[in-house]
Design a protein around this motif. Structure first.
Motif, PDB file in Angstrom:
ATOM      1  N   LEU A 120       0.862  -1.181   0.000  1.00 32.55           N
ATOM      2  CA  LEU A 120       0.000   0.000   0.000  1.00 32.55           C
ATOM      3  C   LEU A 120       0.899   1.232   0.000  1.00 32.55           C
ATOM      4  O   LEU A 120       1.750   1.390   0.878  1.00 32.55           O
ATOM      5  N   PHE A 121       0.717   2.101  -0.989  1.00 31.38           N
ATOM      6  CA  PHE A 121       1.553   3.293  -1.155  1.00 31.38           C
ATOM      7  C   PHE A 121       0.656   4.513  -1.038  1.00 31.38           C
ATOM      8  O   PHE A 121      -0.218   4.730  -1.876  1.00 31.38           O
ATOM      9  N   TRP A 122       0.862   5.321   0.001  1.00 32.00           N
ATOM     10  CA  TRP A 122      -0.045   6.418   0.321  1.00 32.00           C
ATOM     11  C   TRP A 122       0.516   7.770  -0.093  1.00 32.00           C
ATOM     12  O   TRP A 122       1.688   8.085   0.166  1.00 32.00           O
ATOM     13  N   LEU A 123      -0.347   8.605  -0.696  1.00 29.42           N
ATOM     14  CA  LEU A 123       0.003   9.971  -1.093  1.00 29.42           C
ATOM     15  C   LEU A 123      -0.943  10.954  -0.409  1.00 29.42           C
ATOM     16  O   LEU A 123      -2.155  10.899  -0.596  1.00 29.42           O
ATOM     17  N   ASN A 124      -0.366  11.872   0.384  1.00 31.71           N
ATOM     18  CA  ASN A 124      -1.148  12.844   1.152  1.00 31.71           C
ATOM     19  C   ASN A 124      -1.772  13.917   0.269  1.00 31.71           C
ATOM     20  O   ASN A 124      -1.378  14.112  -0.880  1.00 31.71           O
ATOM     21  N   GLY A 125      -2.674  14.657   0.867  1.00 32.61           N
ATOM     22  CA  GLY A 125      -3.238  15.830   0.227  1.00 32.61           C
ATOM     23  C   GLY A 125      -2.389  17.068   0.473  1.00 32.61           C
ATOM     24  O   GLY A 125      -1.395  17.040   1.208  1.00 32.61           O
ATOM     25  N   PHE A 126      -2.772  18.164  -0.136  1.00 39.05           N
ATOM     26  CA  PHE A 126      -2.104  19.464   0.018  1.00 39.05           C
ATOM     27  C   PHE A 126      -2.176  19.902   1.477  1.00 39.05           C
ATOM     28  O   PHE A 126      -3.248  19.901   2.079  1.00 39.05           O
ATOM     29  N   LYS A 127      -1.028  20.243   2.047  1.00 41.06           N
ATOM     30  CA  LYS A 127      -0.920  20.696   3.442  1.00 41.06           C
ATOM     31  C   LYS A 127      -1.231  19.586   4.452  1.00 41.06           C
ATOM     32  O   LYS A 127      -1.414  19.849   5.635  1.00 41.06           O
ATOM     33  N   SER A 128      -1.287  18.349   4.000  1.00 40.39           N
ATOM     34  CA  SER A 128      -1.512  17.223   4.899  1.00 40.39           C
ATOM     35  C   SER A 128      -0.210  16.441   5.046  1.00 40.39           C
ATOM     36  O   SER A 128       0.768  16.706   4.343  1.00 40.39           O
ATOM     37  N   ASP A 129      -0.193  15.467   5.948  1.00 37.19           N
ATOM     38  CA  ASP A 129       1.028  14.682   6.147  1.00 37.19           C
ATOM     39  C   ASP A 129       0.669  13.242   6.475  1.00 37.19           C
ATOM     40  O   ASP A 129      -0.500  12.882   6.597  1.00 37.19           O
ATOM     41  N   MET A 130       1.701  12.423   6.642  1.00 35.05           N
ATOM     42  CA  MET A 130       1.475  10.991   6.801  1.00 35.05           C
ATOM     43  C   MET A 130       0.968  10.619   8.188  1.00 35.05           C
ATOM     44  O   MET A 130       0.753   9.436   8.474  1.00 35.05           O
ATOM     45  N   GLY A 131       0.748  11.627   9.034  1.00 34.08           N
ATOM     46  CA  GLY A 131       0.134  11.383  10.329  1.00 34.08           C
ATOM     47  C   GLY A 131      -1.361  11.637  10.324  1.00 34.08           C
ATOM     48  O   GLY A 131      -2.011  11.554  11.368  1.00 34.08           O
ATOM     49  N   GLY A 132      -1.938  11.924   9.162  1.00 33.36           N
ATOM     50  CA  GLY A 132      -3.368  12.169   9.050  1.00 33.36           C
ATOM     51  C   GLY A 132      -4.178  10.909   9.275  1.00 33.36           C
ATOM     52  O   GLY A 132      -3.669   9.783   9.190  1.00 33.36           O
ATOM     53  N   SER A 133      -5.458  11.095   9.531  1.00 31.64           N
ATOM     54  CA  SER A 133      -6.308   9.961   9.920  1.00 31.64           C
ATOM     55  C   SER A 133      -6.397   8.896   8.834  1.00 31.64           C
ATOM     56  O   SER A 133      -6.360   7.691   9.120  1.00 31.64           O
ATOM     57  N   LYS A 134      -6.519   9.297   7.576  1.00 31.11           N
ATOM     58  CA  LYS A 134      -6.626   8.301   6.506  1.00 31.11           C
ATOM     59  C   LYS A 134      -5.290   7.576   6.312  1.00 31.11           C
ATOM     60  O   LYS A 134      -5.263   6.361   6.076  1.00 31.11           O
ATOM     61  N   ALA A 135      -4.192   8.320   6.383  1.00 32.69           N
ATOM     62  CA  ALA A 135      -2.873   7.697   6.239  1.00 32.69           C
ATOM     63  C   ALA A 135      -2.638   6.677   7.345  1.00 32.69           C
ATOM     64  O   ALA A 135      -2.128   5.571   7.094  1.00 32.69           O
ATOM     65  N   ILE A 136      -3.018   7.020   8.557  1.00 32.53           N
ATOM     66  CA  ILE A 136      -2.865   6.096   9.690  1.00 32.53           C
ATOM     67  C   ILE A 136      -3.771   4.884   9.508  1.00 32.53           C
ATOM     68  O   ILE A 136      -3.389   3.744   9.817  1.00 32.53           O
ATOM     69  N   ALA A 137      -4.977   5.110   8.985  1.00 34.69           N
ATOM     70  CA  ALA A 137      -5.901   3.996   8.753  1.00 34.69           C
ATOM     71  C   ALA A 137      -5.349   3.032   7.707  1.00 34.69           C
ATOM     72  O   ALA A 137      -5.485   1.806   7.843  1.00 34.69           O
ATOM     73  N   VAL A 138      -4.730   3.561   6.670  1.00 32.93           N
ATOM     74  CA  VAL A 138      -4.126   2.710   5.642  1.00 32.93           C
ATOM     75  C   VAL A 138      -2.993   1.880   6.244  1.00 32.93           C
ATOM     76  O   VAL A 138      -2.875   0.669   5.989  1.00 32.93           O
ATOM     77  N   ASP A 139      -2.171   2.523   7.054  1.00 35.51           N
ATOM     78  CA  ASP A 139      -1.082   1.785   7.701  1.00 35.51           C
ATOM     79  C   ASP A 139      -1.631   0.703   8.627  1.00 35.51           C
ATOM     80  O   ASP A 139      -1.114  -0.420   8.657  1.00 35.51           O
ATOM     81  N   ALA A 140      -2.678   1.032   9.380  1.00 32.10           N
ATOM     82  CA  ALA A 140      -3.270   0.053  10.297  1.00 32.10           C
ATOM     83  C   ALA A 140      -3.854  -1.128   9.525  1.00 32.10           C
ATOM     84  O   ALA A 140      -3.742  -2.280   9.961  1.00 32.10           O
ATOM     85  N   TYR A 141      -4.461  -0.842   8.378  1.00 33.99           N
ATOM     86  CA  TYR A 141      -5.013  -1.924   7.556  1.00 33.99           C
ATOM     87  C   TYR A 141      -3.882  -2.835   7.082  1.00 33.99           C
ATOM     88  O   TYR A 141      -3.990  -4.068   7.139  1.00 33.99           O
ATOM     89  N   GLY A 142      -2.796  -2.225   6.607  1.00 35.28           N
ATOM     90  CA  GLY A 142      -1.665  -3.023   6.157  1.00 35.28           C
ATOM     91  C   GLY A 142      -1.104  -3.882   7.274  1.00 35.28           C
ATOM     92  O   GLY A 142      -0.802  -5.064   7.074  1.00 35.28           O
ATOM     93  N   ALA A 143      -0.967  -3.287   8.473  1.00 33.68           N
ATOM     94  CA  ALA A 143      -0.435  -4.029   9.613  1.00 33.68           C
ATOM     95  C   ALA A 143      -1.335  -5.202   9.965  1.00 33.68           C
ATOM     96  O   ALA A 143      -0.871  -6.319  10.234  1.00 33.68           O
ATOM     97  N   ALA A 144      -2.646  -4.981   9.955  1.00 31.33           N
ATOM     98  CA  ALA A 144      -3.598  -6.025  10.338  1.00 31.33           C
ATOM     99  C   ALA A 144      -3.650  -7.160   9.323  1.00 31.33           C
ATOM    100  O   ALA A 144      -3.976  -8.304   9.685  1.00 31.33           O
ATOM    101  N   HIS A 145      -3.329  -6.867   8.068  1.00 29.72           N
ATOM    102  CA  HIS A 145      -3.442  -7.880   7.020  1.00 29.72           C
ATOM    103  C   HIS A 145      -2.081  -8.321   6.481  1.00 29.72           C
ATOM    104  O   HIS A 145      -2.012  -9.032   5.470  1.00 29.72           O
ATOM    105  N   GLY A 146      -1.015  -7.903   7.145  1.00 30.09           N
ATOM    106  CA  GLY A 146       0.313  -8.347   6.755  1.00 30.09           C
ATOM    107  C   GLY A 146       0.818  -7.794   5.451  1.00 30.09           C
ATOM    108  O   GLY A 146       1.648  -8.416   4.770  1.00 30.09           O
TER     109      GLY A 146
END
Length: 258
Positions: A33-59
């Motif tokens: 899973l490769f995540w790209l943030n929005g303008f003025k957003s960063d990888m600590g945003g809620s959707k970015a964290i959710a994507v990381d959590a999904y990846g962690a949960a599903h290996g």
């Protein structure tokens, strides 16, 4: 035990254009899973964290990073352009292996399409699917410049930038002449958009920043690839409510299974 996040710094650019890009990677299986943030957003945003959590949960492997001038990355925000952020996305993508599901939110949706186009032109077919949340394709032209008032256009001409109040934080959004002019070199709505992979779009019906008509315009340019558009009637621009996150997770699940 799930793999830990590995933070790193990647130098992108040379000489005066060199800037340190903060990257966080979680090891796992393909597709990544490769995540790209929005303008003025960063990888600590809620959707970015959710994507990381999904990846962690599903290996699954997960890669996130901050554009220059954003989050923990170096570089000046006012020097930011689509070209610079795309260069950074390509450099970080080169750290990944195997097929990737590329996810982008808002400006990140435009960058996801540009990233995929650049990879395809280089002969790489590693993008398995694109998942775009309120994709702001051609944003500099259609969503920024087109919406500027006469006063703002004068500011852009005379001062080189436009300031607008943000509903997402206390600091105003700043749009520079460099950002607007550079964006013209990356416009995609001047022809058919070929992705070579399925595209999933999640769009809020009450999005004041990227209206639903913009998502429909994108669909009309995706003529040769499978497209799924989910319109969320009461959804805003962020689409970060629990029910919106579940829709994002469902989209990832379908992309992984395909």
């Amino acid at each position: 035990m799930m793999p830990a996040i590995t933070p790193s710094t990647l130098e992108v650019g040379t000489g005066a254009n060199s800037r340190p890009i903060a990257v966080e990677r979680r090891a796992g299986a393909a597709p990544g899973l490769f995540w790209l943030n929005g303008f003025k957003s960063d990888m600590g945003g809620s959707k970015a964290i959710a994507v990381d959590a999904y990846g962690a949960a599903h290996g699954l492997a997960v890669t996130r990073f901050d554009y220059s001038g954003h989050g923990r990355s170096g570089g000046e925000f006012l020097q930011g352009t689509v070209s610079r952020w795309l260069e950074e996305a390509l450099a970080v993508f080169a750290l990944t292996e195997g097929p990737q599901i590329v996810l982008g939110s808002s400006l990140g949706g435009w960058l996801a399409l540009l990233l995929n186009r650049a990879l395809r032109r280089a002969g790489s077919g590693r993008v398995k699917e694109l998942i775009l949340v309120a994709p702001a394709v051609d944003a500099t032209q259609d969503l920024m410049l087109a919406g500027f008032s006469r006063k703002e256009l004068k500011s852009l001409e005379e001062r080189g930038y436009v300031e607008r109040a943000s509903q997402y934080g206390p600091e105003p959004y700043v749009y520079t002449r460099g950002l607007i002019e550079d964006g013209r070199t990356h416009l995609m709505f001047d022809g058919v958009i070929e992705t070579g992979c399925p595209v999933t779009i999640l769009q809020g019906g009450k999005d004041p920043d990227v209206p639903q008509e913009h998502a429909l315009k994108l669909v009309s340019h995706l003529l040769h690839d499978p497209v799924t558009l989910t319109l969320i009637p009461d959804g805003d621009h962020r689409l970060s409510r629990p029910e919106d996150i579940r829709r994002l997770e469902d989209a990832i699940g379908r992309a992984v299974a395909d």
